[in-house]
Design a protein around this motif. Structure first.
Motif, PDB file in Angstrom:
ATOM      1  N   ARG A  84       2.543   4.370   7.496  1.00 18.10           N
ATOM      2  CA  ARG A  84       3.310   3.501   8.395  1.00 18.10           C
ATOM      3  C   ARG A  84       3.691   4.231   9.686  1.00 18.10           C
ATOM      4  O   ARG A  84       3.709   3.639  10.772  1.00 18.10           O
ATOM      5  CB  ARG A  84       4.568   3.000   7.671  1.00 18.10           C
ATOM      6  CG  ARG A  84       5.313   1.892   8.405  1.00 18.10           C
ATOM      7  CD  ARG A  84       6.553   1.474   7.659  1.00 18.10           C
ATOM      8  NE  ARG A  84       6.264   0.659   6.474  1.00 18.10           N
ATOM      9  CZ  ARG A  84       6.345   1.089   5.217  1.00 18.10           C
ATOM     10  NH1 ARG A  84       6.711   2.348   4.969  1.00 18.10           N
ATOM     11  NH2 ARG A  84       6.082   0.288   4.212  1.00 18.10           N
ATOM     12  N   SER A  85       3.958   5.535   9.580  1.00 16.05           N
ATOM     13  CA  SER A  85       4.385   6.313  10.750  1.00 16.05           C
ATOM     14  C   SER A  85       3.268   6.520  11.762  1.00 16.05           C
ATOM     15  O   SER A  85       3.524   6.960  12.885  1.00 16.05           O
ATOM     16  CB  SER A  85       4.919   7.678  10.304  1.00 16.05           C
ATOM     17  OG  SER A  85       3.856   8.543   9.913  1.00 16.05           O
ATOM     18  N   CYS A  86       2.038   6.195  11.400  1.00 13.55           N
ATOM     19  CA  CYS A  86       0.914   6.354  12.324  1.00 13.55           C
ATOM     20  C   CYS A  86       0.785   5.183  13.293  1.00 13.55           C
ATOM     21  O   CYS A  86       0.005   5.252  14.249  1.00 13.55           O
ATOM     22  CB  CYS A  86      -0.386   6.507  11.535  1.00 13.55           C
ATOM     23  SG  CYS A  86      -0.439   7.996  10.503  1.00 13.55           S
ATOM     24  N   SER A 124     -11.032  -7.439   5.719  1.00  9.86           N
ATOM     25  CA  SER A 124     -10.420  -8.364   4.760  1.00  9.86           C
ATOM     26  C   SER A 124      -8.913  -8.448   4.945  1.00  9.86           C
ATOM     27  O   SER A 124      -8.242  -9.225   4.267  1.00  9.86           O
ATOM     28  CB  SER A 124     -10.742  -7.934   3.328  1.00  9.86           C
ATOM     29  OG  SER A 124     -10.331  -6.599   3.100  1.00  9.86           O
ATOM     30  N   PHE A 125      -8.389  -7.659   5.862  1.00  9.22           N
ATOM     31  CA  PHE A 125      -6.956  -7.712   6.193  1.00  9.22           C
ATOM     32  C   PHE A 125      -6.782  -7.588   7.695  1.00  9.22           C
ATOM     33  O   PHE A 125      -7.417  -6.746   8.338  1.00  9.22           O
ATOM     34  CB  PHE A 125      -6.186  -6.584   5.502  1.00  9.22           C
ATOM     35  CG  PHE A 125      -4.790  -6.422   6.044  1.00  9.22           C
ATOM     36  CD1 PHE A 125      -3.749  -7.162   5.515  1.00  9.22           C
ATOM     37  CD2 PHE A 125      -4.533  -5.575   7.119  1.00  9.22           C
ATOM     38  CE1 PHE A 125      -2.466  -7.056   6.038  1.00  9.22           C
ATOM     39  CE2 PHE A 125      -3.247  -5.457   7.647  1.00  9.22           C
ATOM     40  CZ  PHE A 125      -2.223  -6.197   7.100  1.00  9.22           C
ATOM     41  N   ILE A 126      -5.900  -8.401   8.257  1.00  8.99           N
ATOM     42  CA  ILE A 126      -5.488  -8.273   9.657  1.00  8.99           C
ATOM     43  C   ILE A 126      -3.981  -8.469   9.696  1.00  8.99           C
ATOM     44  O   ILE A 126      -3.463  -9.495   9.226  1.00  8.99           O
ATOM     45  CB  ILE A 126      -6.159  -9.323  10.568  1.00  8.99           C
ATOM     46  CG1 ILE A 126      -7.683  -9.221  10.488  1.00  8.99           C
ATOM     47  CG2 ILE A 126      -5.707  -9.146  12.015  1.00  8.99           C
ATOM     48  CD1 ILE A 126      -8.408 -10.311  11.265  1.00  8.99           C
ATOM     49  N   GLY A 127      -3.256  -7.492  10.245  1.00 12.83           N
ATOM     50  CA  GLY A 127      -1.811  -7.633  10.305  1.00 12.83           C
ATOM     51  C   GLY A 127      -1.131  -6.376  10.789  1.00 12.83           C
ATOM     52  O   GLY A 127      -1.779  -5.422  11.240  1.00 12.83           O
ATOM     53  N   SER A 176       2.745  -5.064   6.557  1.00 16.76           N
ATOM     54  CA  SER A 176       1.820  -5.869   5.756  1.00 16.76           C
ATOM     55  C   SER A 176       0.613  -5.043   5.324  1.00 16.76           C
ATOM     56  O   SER A 176       0.098  -5.210   4.215  1.00 16.76           O
ATOM     57  CB  SER A 176       1.364  -7.096   6.546  1.00 16.76           C
ATOM     58  OG  SER A 176       2.449  -7.931   6.870  1.00 16.76           O
ATOM     59  N   LEU A 177       0.148  -4.159   6.201  1.00 15.63           N
ATOM     60  CA  LEU A 177      -0.970  -3.275   5.863  1.00 15.63           C
ATOM     61  C   LEU A 177      -0.623  -2.405   4.664  1.00 15.63           C
ATOM     62  O   LEU A 177      -1.420  -2.283   3.721  1.00 15.63           O
ATOM     63  CB  LEU A 177      -1.324  -2.395   7.061  1.00 15.63           C
ATOM     64  CG  LEU A 177      -2.365  -1.292   6.802  1.00 15.63           C
ATOM     65  CD1 LEU A 177      -3.741  -1.900   6.535  1.00 15.63           C
ATOM     66  CD2 LEU A 177      -2.417  -0.319   7.984  1.00 15.63           C
ATOM     67  N   MET A 220      -2.409  -2.360   1.054  1.00 16.29           N
ATOM     68  CA  MET A 220      -3.007  -1.130   0.531  1.00 16.29           C
ATOM     69  C   MET A 220      -2.410  -0.740  -0.815  1.00 16.29           C
ATOM     70  O   MET A 220      -3.129  -0.314  -1.728  1.00 16.29           O
ATOM     71  CB  MET A 220      -2.823   0.011   1.538  1.00 16.29           C
ATOM     72  CG  MET A 220      -3.762  -0.034   2.715  1.00 16.29           C
ATOM     73  SD  MET A 220      -3.597   1.446   3.730  1.00 16.29           S
ATOM     74  CE  MET A 220      -5.086   1.313   4.713  1.00 16.29           C
ATOM     75  N   GLN A 221      -1.114  -0.852  -0.952  1.00 13.09           N
ATOM     76  CA  GLN A 221      -0.465  -0.513  -2.218  1.00 13.09           C
ATOM     77  C   GLN A 221      -1.054  -1.318  -3.368  1.00 13.09           C
ATOM     78  O   GLN A 221      -1.289  -0.787  -4.458  1.00 13.09           O
ATOM     79  CB  GLN A 221       1.038  -0.756  -2.126  1.00 13.09           C
ATOM     80  CG  GLN A 221       1.791   0.324  -1.372  1.00 13.09           C
ATOM     81  CD  GLN A 221       3.273   0.022  -1.289  1.00 13.09           C
ATOM     82  OE1 GLN A 221       3.683  -1.045  -0.838  1.00 13.09           O
ATOM     83  NE2 GLN A 221       4.086   0.962  -1.724  1.00 13.09           N
TER      84      GLN A 221
END
Length: 214
Positions: A37-39, A50-53, A57-58, A62-63
């Motif tokens: 998240r810090s990146c 398959s994911f956009i956000g 949410s990412l 991923m989790q």
């Protein structure tokens, strides 16, 4: 601005940006989601296909997927960084290897044909990917350089069964937690720095009472 100062700023920017790319990979491999998240800037957008956000949410996506991924290793190769002021266009070539647990979320998300899905229910799968992270970076005063937009590009991908894989138990195995071997070295380094700072402070010459101070 002096050309020399500008060149130094560009070098520092490139080093800081590349560190963000590497921290992202470590964060995913070790399931250190705060590091991932810090990146990103808080308003960033990531397009993983398959994911956009956004970053939160990412991480949630991923989790869910990585809960059924037993092994995950990213390797970053060529990194091209074009810096202009507080913005940068960045292209990073990557290789990723994953071992997907039998019947897990990751297997179901990636498997389309019934035969492979049935086989993977008992054996698991290994996934190899080659691609690029195409990133727009921005430097903001409060947080520095972070990803503002990421487009994940897949050049090639391959899925196959884990049947007959080598037993690697004779080696020191990695685990998918933030507290792995590298983290232990970081803690050792911080401890050593603290000891040196304490020793330095204890050896400072103290002014003697009654003598004039410089």
């Amino acid at each position: 601005m002096d050309p020399g100062d500008e060149a130094v700023r560009a070098l520092v920017a490139r080093a800081e940006i590349e560190q963000v790319v590497l921290k992202y990979c470590r964060g995913v491999d070790r399931q250190d989601w705060n590091l991932v998240r810090s990146c990103y800037h808080a308003d960033a957008v990531d397009n993983h296909g398959s994911f956009i956000g956004g970053p939160d949410s990412l991480v949630e996506w991923m989790q869910s997927r990585h809960a059924s991924i037993d092994v995950c290793v990213h390797f970053v190769g060529n990194v091209l960084i074009d810096v202009h002021g507080d913005e940068a266009a960045v292209e990073s070539y990557y290789m990723a290897y994953q071992e997907l647990a039998p019947g897990g979320v990751a297997v179901k998300a990636l498997t389309r044909d019934r035969e492979t899905l049935e086989e993977s229910a008992t054996t698991g799968l290994q996934l190899r990917m080659l691609g690029r992270y195409v990133d727009w970076f921005e430097r903001r005063d409060e947080v520095g350089w972070r990803i503002a937009h990421r487009q994940v590009v897949i050049e090639s991908g391959h899925l196959e069964s884990l049947i007959g894989q080598q037993d690697w138990n004779l080696f020191q195995r990695g685990d998918r937690t933030p507290n792995d071997h590298y983290k232990a070295l970081q803690q050792r380094l911080r401890t050593a720095r603290g000891v040196r700072q304490q020793l330095g402070a204890s050896h400072e010459v103290q002014p003697q009472s009654g003598l004039p101070h410089a």
